[in-house]
Design an enzyme around this catalytic site. Structure first.
Site, short mmCIF file in Angstrom:
data_model
loop_
_atom_site.label_atom_id
_atom_site.label_comp_id
_atom_site.label_asym_id
_atom_site.label_seq_id
_atom_site.Cartn_x
_atom_site.Cartn_y
_atom_site.Cartn_z
N ASP A 158 0.87 -1.16 0.00
CA ASP A 158 0.00 0.00 0.00
C ASP A 158 0.93 1.23 0.00
O ASP A 158 2.11 1.10 0.31
CB ASP A 158 -0.87 -0.03 1.26
CG ASP A 158 -1.64 1.24 1.47
OD1 ASP A 158 -2.28 1.71 0.51
OD2 ASP A 158 -1.59 1.78 2.59
N ASP A 201 -1.67 -0.75 6.03
CA ASP A 201 -1.91 -0.27 7.39
C ASP A 201 -3.34 0.15 7.68
O ASP A 201 -3.71 0.34 8.83
CB ASP A 201 -0.99 0.93 7.67
CG ASP A 201 -1.45 2.18 6.93
OD1 ASP A 201 -1.49 3.25 7.55
OD2 ASP A 201 -1.75 2.08 5.73
N ASP A 217 -7.22 -1.95 3.88
CA ASP A 217 -6.23 -2.97 3.50
C ASP A 217 -6.58 -4.35 4.04
O ASP A 217 -5.97 -5.34 3.64
CB ASP A 217 -4.83 -2.57 3.99
CG ASP A 217 -4.27 -1.38 3.25
OD1 ASP A 217 -4.38 -1.35 2.02
OD2 ASP A 217 -3.74 -0.47 3.90
#
Length: 650
Positions: free
Chosen positions: A347, A543, A547
């Site tokens: 990410d 995080d 996600d």
């Protein structure tokens, strides 16, 4: 004895290690009285028999002496073997040792029978100590929960146990004390030693409103916190629970060895029986006692204890080493999977970047800069938007003028409007400026696409331009380089940000492929396609709450634990407490070292046992060599397993 070995080190397949735990308070004298007494009686018997050569020491007298020497160490083993047999686990190390030593007495080798059981018992006690020490080392790295907290209630400070404090109450932490509970800092700020959670030696400064985690050490001054999580749900408690739970998730190597032992142990017992019986057909003259002795040696050597103890302990040591480095691995199966990672998917925001805006530049159009700064600061101070916070942090507290702000309006997706000292102030996007008919005079957005631009106007005129960006984490680029060196074949970034912004970040740190403009469900679909396209284990690092589906879908989900969402941390298989992407490479190094040690132990145990088994079958090995092949190799394997906790992986 093996019945005192901890659960994690036990042989589930053969039941040879009963999970009865020795009390930590028991003294060495109490714990070792049986082998000490047996050892003294054995030495006494050997001295009488070979040095003094006393005539009376023969027949029944000799048998009784050695039986008395045998009982302190042999009786518990025989009892445990019988108990396991009644529970359906016949082929255990207790059964093997019992048959071997009773057989030695049967053929008149009394001293060897006592010696085998004595050395076995001493070896098991040392082995147990090694296992307990390994567990104690891991807990000492993590169990730093304070037993007291200073509760602020009705203007009074009371010292209580952290368990009794509720969410929303306030606590005080003095310099040098550990933070007992997670909380939001309500003091102006303070420095904290975060090494218990993150493994980092450099102190970290927290500002008012930021979250301080339990286990951190207050370094500078008295600070006050508002508790945000209960004792059971605090960061350090969750870490301890994750580490404790990790041992229940077995790696494929462990599972294979356990399945192997279910076949191996009874097979060896059968071979030992054949070794005693078959020579009666082919060997002339056939001496029963001689072949029985060879069969007994074969039985002692066959114990799979070295494999059953050292392999789980090797993985447990790897989990402990990870914890020491600020990495929580939720099971040895995930530690094993990390060794084979070929694709790492990231990410962007909060994983490779800090996840918060910082001002890069403020370009003022007006000549009256001090007044513009005061107006800008006054309006943004009242806003809760991350951009507003970044602007006020950048300006700081140096403004002398304190304009009066009225009629402030938050305009979601656009910006903010207010009246400051009677002047209309507008702060926001280019769209807002156009909507309010503010002429930007050619100062519309330009330059790098990964920068965000905010405009502000005073009295209907463009007064300045603010450039912001989400800063890369200091180790982001190095993390990608380290992963490449460790054999990761490709790195990919999935971001919900604009494609142009994601591309700039990917280019800066060396990401192989970048995908932007992705919604949470699109991230999951993209990861699924990546797994189908590229062979090997795929890890995903993120995080946020968005996600969680991708973390669950990946082969190894890695969450940033310091600032990450609770959902992401719960879903992930690995949690990076420091929020440093470079720790992903550290976790892979630890996993590879762990696997190396595990296979070293497998090779050592099987290699030595195979050699001594052949020698025993040929009549070239005695029960003394058999003891070394079992107990000695087990101790060597255990010592090899625990050394991983002493290694440096940074």
């Amino acid at each position: 004895m093996s019945e005192n070995v901890t659960d994690e080190a036990c042989c589930d397949s053969c039941g040879s290690c009963s999970p009865q735990k020795t009390s930590e308070s028991s003294s060495y004298l109490t714990e070792y009285w049986a082998p000490i007494l047996s050892g003294l009686l054995l030495l006494g018997g050997l001295s009488i028999e070979h040095l003094l050569q006393a005539g009376w020491f023969s027949g029944p007298a000799k048998l009784i002496w050695y039986l008395v020497a045998y009982m302190p160490v042999g009786l518990p083993v025989l009892q445990q073997g019988l108990k396991n047999a009644l529970n359906g686990s016949l082929f255990t190390e207790f059964f093997l040792m019992g048959i071997a030593t009773v057989g030695a007495f049967f053929i008149g080798e009394y001293a060897e029978g006592v010696a085998v059981m004595l050395f076995y018992s001493v070896g098991e006690l040392f082995q147990q100590r090694a296992v307990q020490k390994a567990r104690a080392n891991i807990r000492s790295l993590l169990d730093v929960r304070p037993e007291t907290a200073h509760l602020l209630r009705d203007g009074q400070v009371t010292t209580v146990h952290p368990k009794s404090i509720s969410v929303g109450e306030q606590i005080r932490v003095r310099p040098g004390e550990r933070v007992p509970l997670d909380g939001e800092l309500i003091s102006e700020g303070g420095g904290f030693d975060t090494s218990a959670l993150t493994g980092e030696s450099t102190p970290r400064y927290f500002s008012e409103g930021e979250t301080v985690l339990s286990g951190m050490v207050n370094q500078n001054q008295v600070v006050e916190l508002e508790v945000t999580k209960s004792y059971e749900n605090s960061s350090i408690s969750r870490i301890l629970q994750l580490v404790e739970d990790a041992s229940s998730r077995k790696a494929e190597t462990e599972l294979f060895i356990r399945r192997f032992a279910k076949i191996y142990t009874p097979a060896v017992v059968g071979l030992a029986a054949l070794l005693v019986a078959l020579p009666a057909i082919f060997v002339t003259p056939y001496v029963f006692d001689e072949w029985l002795y060879r069969g007994l040696v074969f039985l002692v050597i066959s114990c799979p204890c070295a494999l059953m103890i050292s392999i789980p302990l090797g993985y447990f040591g790897g989990i402990g080493a990870s914890s020491k480095n600020g990495i929580l691995v939720k099971g040895s199966n995930f530690l094993d999977a990390l060794t084979s990672v070929k694709t790492v998917v990231f990410d962007k925001t909060g994983t490779l970047t800090e996840g918060r805006y910082s001002v890069q530049d403020i370009d003022f159009i007006s000549n009256n800069q001090d007044q513009m700064i005061s107006l800008l600061n006054a309006v943004e101070t009242s806003s809760t938007h991350p951009v507003a916070k970044a602007i006020t942090e950048h300006i700081g507290k140096e403004t002398i003028l304190q304009p009066k702000v009225t009629d402030q309006q938050e305009l979601p997706g656009f910006g903010v409007k207010a009246i400051a000292d009677g002047k209309p102030v507008i702060i926001g996007s280019e769209k807002l400026m156009r909507r309010e008919n503010i002429d930007l005079n050619g100062h519309a957005k330009n330059g790098r696409s990964d920068r965000s631009v905010v405009y502000f106007a005073v009295d209907g005129k463009h007064a300045g331009t603010i450039t912001l960006s989400d800063r890369l984490k200091a180790d982001a680029a190095d993390a990608i380089k380290q992963l490449k060196k460790l054999g990761v074949e490709r790195t990919i970034m999935l971001s919900g940000d604009r494609k142009s912004i994601a591309d700039e970040v990917g280019k800066d740190i060396g990401i192989d492929e970048v995908f932007g403009d992705l919604l949470p469900d699109e991230k999951a679909n993209k990861l699924d396609k990546i797994k189908q396209r590229y062979p090997g284990v795929t890890a995903y690092a993120g995080d946020g709450i968005n996600d969680a589906p991708v973390l669950a879908l990946s082969d190894v989900g890695i969450a940033m634990g310091a600032m990450g969402s609770d959902v992401a941390i719960e879903t992930a298989d690995v949690v990076i407490q420091t929020d440093q992407p470079s720790k992903i490479a550290t976790s892979i190094r630890i996993s590879k070292a762990t696997r190396t040690i595990v296979w070293q132990n497998i090779g050592l145990a099987l290699g030595v046992k195979a050699l001594v088994l052949l020698l025993g079958a040929a009549g070239m090995a005695t029960l003394w060599e058999a003891v070394f092949a079992d107990v000695g190799v087990t101790l060597l394997a255990v010592l090899n397993a625990v050394r991983i906790q002493k290694m440096d992986f940074d």
